[in-house]
Design a protein around this motif. Structure first.
Motif, PDB file in Angstrom:
ATOM      1  N   THR A  13       0.874  -1.171   0.000  1.00 62.57           N
ATOM      2  CA  THR A  13       0.000   0.000   0.000  1.00 62.57           C
ATOM      3  C   THR A  13       0.903   1.210   0.000  1.00 62.57           C
ATOM      4  O   THR A  13       1.834   1.307   0.810  1.00 62.57           O
ATOM      5  CB  THR A  13      -0.902   0.023   1.249  1.00 62.57           C
ATOM      6  N   LEU A  14       0.651   2.104  -0.931  1.00 60.93           N
ATOM      7  CA  LEU A  14       1.459   3.323  -1.066  1.00 60.93           C
ATOM      8  C   LEU A  14       0.645   4.499  -0.549  1.00 60.93           C
ATOM      9  O   LEU A  14      -0.479   4.727  -1.001  1.00 60.93           O
ATOM     10  CB  LEU A  14       1.821   3.530  -2.544  1.00 60.93           C
ATOM     11  N   THR A  15       1.231   5.236   0.413  1.00 58.33           N
ATOM     12  CA  THR A  15       0.569   6.443   0.902  1.00 58.33           C
ATOM     13  C   THR A  15       1.536   7.621   0.790  1.00 58.33           C
ATOM     14  O   THR A  15       2.752   7.441   0.740  1.00 58.33           O
ATOM     15  CB  THR A  15       0.121   6.301   2.377  1.00 58.33           C
ATOM     16  N   ASN A  16       0.976   8.823   0.744  1.00 58.20           N
ATOM     17  CA  ASN A  16       1.835  10.009   0.761  1.00 58.20           C
ATOM     18  C   ASN A  16       2.026  10.438   2.216  1.00 58.20           C
ATOM     19  O   ASN A  16       1.529   9.785   3.145  1.00 58.20           O
ATOM     20  CB  ASN A  16       1.255  11.129  -0.113  1.00 58.20           C
ATOM     21  N   SER A  18       0.727  12.701   3.830  1.00 59.48           N
ATOM     22  CA  SER A  18      -0.528  13.054   4.501  1.00 59.48           C
ATOM     23  C   SER A  18      -1.359  11.834   4.852  1.00 59.48           C
ATOM     24  O   SER A  18      -2.421  11.962   5.466  1.00 59.48           O
ATOM     25  CB  SER A  18      -1.380  13.970   3.608  1.00 59.48           C
ATOM     26  N   GLY A  19      -0.901  10.645   4.438  1.00 64.03           N
ATOM     27  CA  GLY A  19      -1.634   9.426   4.759  1.00 64.03           C
ATOM     28  C   GLY A  19      -2.679   9.036   3.728  1.00 64.03           C
ATOM     29  O   GLY A  19      -3.420   8.077   3.929  1.00 64.03           O
ATOM     30  N   ASP A  20      -2.747   9.780   2.622  1.00 64.26           N
ATOM     31  CA  ASP A  20      -3.691   9.403   1.563  1.00 64.26           C
ATOM     32  C   ASP A  20      -3.168   8.180   0.819  1.00 64.26           C
ATOM     33  O   ASP A  20      -1.991   8.142   0.438  1.00 64.26           O
ATOM     34  CB  ASP A  20      -3.843  10.546   0.539  1.00 64.26           C
ATOM     35  N   VAL A  21      -4.041   7.204   0.593  1.00 59.83           N
ATOM     36  CA  VAL A  21      -3.634   6.024  -0.167  1.00 59.83           C
ATOM     37  C   VAL A  21      -3.586   6.387  -1.654  1.00 59.83           C
ATOM     38  O   VAL A  21      -4.571   6.848  -2.232  1.00 59.83           O
ATOM     39  CB  VAL A  21      -4.604   4.846   0.064  1.00 59.83           C
ATOM     40  N   LEU A  22      -2.412   6.198  -2.270  1.00 61.99           N
ATOM     41  CA  LEU A  22      -2.218   6.554  -3.674  1.00 61.99           C
ATOM     42  C   LEU A  22      -2.321   5.342  -4.585  1.00 61.99           C
ATOM     43  O   LEU A  22      -2.709   5.454  -5.741  1.00 61.99           O
ATOM     44  CB  LEU A  22      -0.843   7.207  -3.869  1.00 61.99           C
ATOM     45  N   ASP A  23      -1.939   4.196  -4.052  1.00 63.46           N
ATOM     46  CA  ASP A  23      -1.900   2.997  -4.894  1.00 63.46           C
ATOM     47  C   ASP A  23      -1.768   1.792  -3.977  1.00 63.46           C
ATOM     48  O   ASP A  23      -1.331   1.921  -2.836  1.00 63.46           O
ATOM     49  CB  ASP A  23      -0.684   3.076  -5.832  1.00 63.46           C
ATOM     50  N   SER A  24      -2.156   0.633  -4.494  1.00 64.25           N
ATOM     51  CA  SER A  24      -1.943  -0.596  -3.734  1.00 64.25           C
ATOM     52  C   SER A  24      -1.985  -1.767  -4.689  1.00 64.25           C
ATOM     53  O   SER A  24      -2.484  -1.648  -5.807  1.00 64.25           O
ATOM     54  CB  SER A  24      -2.991  -0.756  -2.640  1.00 64.25           C
ATOM     55  N   SER A  25      -1.426  -2.892  -4.240  1.00 66.23           N
ATOM     56  CA  SER A  25      -1.574  -4.117  -5.020  1.00 66.23           C
ATOM     57  C   SER A  25      -3.050  -4.488  -4.997  1.00 66.23           C
ATOM     58  O   SER A  25      -3.763  -4.198  -4.048  1.00 66.23           O
ATOM     59  CB  SER A  25      -0.713  -5.233  -4.442  1.00 66.23           C
ATOM     60  N   ASP A  26      -3.499  -5.127  -6.061  1.00 71.10           N
ATOM     61  CA  ASP A  26      -4.905  -5.507  -6.141  1.00 71.10           C
ATOM     62  C   ASP A  26      -5.224  -6.526  -5.060  1.00 71.10           C
ATOM     63  O   ASP A  26      -4.369  -7.285  -4.640  1.00 71.10           O
ATOM     64  CB  ASP A  26      -5.208  -6.110  -7.513  1.00 71.10           C
ATOM     65  N   GLU A  27      -6.476  -6.527  -4.658  1.00 73.03           N
ATOM     66  CA  GLU A  27      -6.945  -7.498  -3.657  1.00 73.03           C
ATOM     67  C   GLU A  27      -6.570  -8.914  -4.088  1.00 73.03           C
ATOM     68  O   GLU A  27      -6.963  -9.373  -5.159  1.00 73.03           O
ATOM     69  CB  GLU A  27      -8.473  -7.374  -3.545  1.00 73.03           C
ATOM     70  N   GLY A 126       8.319  14.503  -6.961  1.00 73.56           N
ATOM     71  CA  GLY A 126       8.385  15.521  -5.917  1.00 73.56           C
ATOM     72  C   GLY A 126       7.747  15.108  -4.608  1.00 73.56           C
ATOM     73  O   GLY A 126       7.738  15.885  -3.655  1.00 73.56           O
ATOM     74  N   GLN A 127       7.211  13.891  -4.546  1.00 72.54           N
ATOM     75  CA  GLN A 127       6.528  13.449  -3.324  1.00 72.54           C
ATOM     76  C   GLN A 127       7.367  12.408  -2.578  1.00 72.54           C
ATOM     77  O   GLN A 127       7.904  11.488  -3.190  1.00 72.54           O
ATOM     78  CB  GLN A 127       5.182  12.790  -3.665  1.00 72.54           C
ATOM     79  N   ASP A 128       7.421  12.583  -1.253  1.00 68.47           N
ATOM     80  CA  ASP A 128       7.971  11.530  -0.406  1.00 68.47           C
ATOM     81  C   ASP A 128       6.889  10.471  -0.236  1.00 68.47           C
ATOM     82  O   ASP A 128       5.716  10.805  -0.056  1.00 68.47           O
ATOM     83  CB  ASP A 128       8.382  12.096   0.959  1.00 68.47           C
ATOM     84  N   LEU A 129       7.289   9.225  -0.298  1.00 71.27           N
ATOM     85  CA  LEU A 129       6.324   8.128  -0.360  1.00 71.27           C
ATOM     86  C   LEU A 129       6.554   7.142   0.771  1.00 71.27           C
ATOM     87  O   LEU A 129       7.676   6.952   1.230  1.00 71.27           O
ATOM     88  CB  LEU A 129       6.472   7.385  -1.702  1.00 71.27           C
ATOM     89  N   LYS A 130       5.476   6.495   1.183  1.00 69.80           N
ATOM     90  CA  LYS A 130       5.570   5.470   2.218  1.00 69.80           C
ATOM     91  C   LYS A 130       4.912   4.203   1.689  1.00 69.80           C
ATOM     92  O   LYS A 130       3.748   4.228   1.286  1.00 69.80           O
ATOM     93  CB  LYS A 130       4.865   5.957   3.481  1.00 69.80           C
ATOM     94  N   PHE A 131       5.674   3.133   1.684  1.00 71.92           N
ATOM     95  CA  PHE A 131       5.159   1.838   1.225  1.00 71.92           C
ATOM     96  C   PHE A 131       5.043   0.896   2.416  1.00 71.92           C
ATOM     97  O   PHE A 131       6.024   0.662   3.118  1.00 71.92           O
ATOM     98  CB  PHE A 131       6.112   1.191   0.219  1.00 71.92           C
ATOM     99  N   ASP A 132       3.863   0.357   2.648  1.00 71.40           N
ATOM    100  CA  ASP A 132       3.690  -0.760   3.568  1.00 71.40           C
ATOM    101  C   ASP A 132       3.725  -2.022   2.724  1.00 71.40           C
ATOM    102  O   ASP A 132       2.883  -2.201   1.841  1.00 71.40           O
ATOM    103  CB  ASP A 132       2.331  -0.662   4.279  1.00 71.40           C
ATOM    104  N   VAL A 133       4.707  -2.867   3.002  1.00 71.49           N
ATOM    105  CA  VAL A 133       4.964  -4.002   2.114  1.00 71.49           C
ATOM    106  C   VAL A 133       4.927  -5.306   2.900  1.00 71.49           C
ATOM    107  O   VAL A 133       5.401  -5.374   4.032  1.00 71.49           O
ATOM    108  CB  VAL A 133       6.354  -3.862   1.447  1.00 71.49           C
ATOM    109  N   GLU A 134       4.360  -6.330   2.278  1.00 73.50           N
ATOM    110  CA  GLU A 134       4.482  -7.695   2.786  1.00 73.50           C
ATOM    111  C   GLU A 134       5.032  -8.555   1.654  1.00 73.50           C
ATOM    112  O   GLU A 134       4.512  -8.521   0.533  1.00 73.50           O
ATOM    113  CB  GLU A 134       3.115  -8.240   3.229  1.00 73.50           C
ATOM    114  N   ILE A 135       6.074  -9.302   1.957  1.00 71.75           N
ATOM    115  CA  ILE A 135       6.681 -10.152   0.928  1.00 71.75           C
ATOM    116  C   ILE A 135       5.963 -11.499   0.912  1.00 71.75           C
ATOM    117  O   ILE A 135       5.934 -12.210   1.914  1.00 71.75           O
ATOM    118  CB  ILE A 135       8.188 -10.315   1.167  1.00 71.75           C
TER     119      ILE A 135
END
Ligand code: ZN
Length: 160
Positions: A13-16, A18-27, A126-135
């Motif tokens: 899950t990718l958030t900016n 501000s915590g807005d979800v920008l993208d994620s892997s599909d369900e 131009g955006q700092d990004l935060k990825f929550d990742v599970e392998i």
């Protein structure tokens, strides 16, 4: 373990900032990529190096290690006559344009009677990004995948 030429399947899950979800892997459908081949942004790839199946991590990626800083030179006014009559250009529209380095996604940011302003920056530049990742899975790539530089099969690329 994730290393060069590993095929890695991740849920993310990718958030900016501000915590807005920008993208994620599909369900239920992890993203597959070939590690060490620049398939994903460098800041995320380096965080995944050496990880193993089941690892969960948070990768904070600076814009410079993500989609780059914004480049104002990529914002251009193009005469409206260069666009087809339909669809009528509107701010927020995105389309592929041919640039010197191949197809490039551009975003319409403004429209006047004469001009359409287009921005060739990646929408996440131009955006700092935060990825929550599970392998989810790590396997060795096939020779064909290494030759192609991308993953085949589930989570990856299908040549049809
Ligand atoms: Zn291929």
């Amino acid at each position: 373990m994730v290393a060069k030429d590993s095929v890695v399947l991740i849920h993310y899950t990718l958030t900016n900032t501000s915590g807005d979800v920008l993208d994620s892997s599909d369900e239920g459908e992890p993203l597959g990529y070939l590690h060490g081949h620049g398939n994903i942004i460098s800041g995320l790839e380096s965080e995944l190096e050496g990880r193993k199946v089941g690892d969960k991590l948070v990768a904070n990626v600076k814009a410079t290690d993500g989609y780059g800083e914004r480049d104002e030179a990529l914002i251009q006014d193009v005469p409206r006559t260069a666009f087809p009559a339909e669809p009528v250009p509107e701010a927020g529209m995105q389309f592929q344009a041919q640039g010197p380095e191949g197809a490039q996604l551009v975003t319409v940011t403004g429209v006047t009677d004469e001009n359409v302003t287009v921005d060739g920056n990646h929408p996440l530049a131009g955006q700092d990004l935060k990825f929550d990742v599970e392998i989810v899975e790590v396997r060795a790539a096939s020779e064909e995948e290494i030759a192609h530089g991308h993953v085949h099969g589930p989570g990856g690329h299908d040549h049809g």
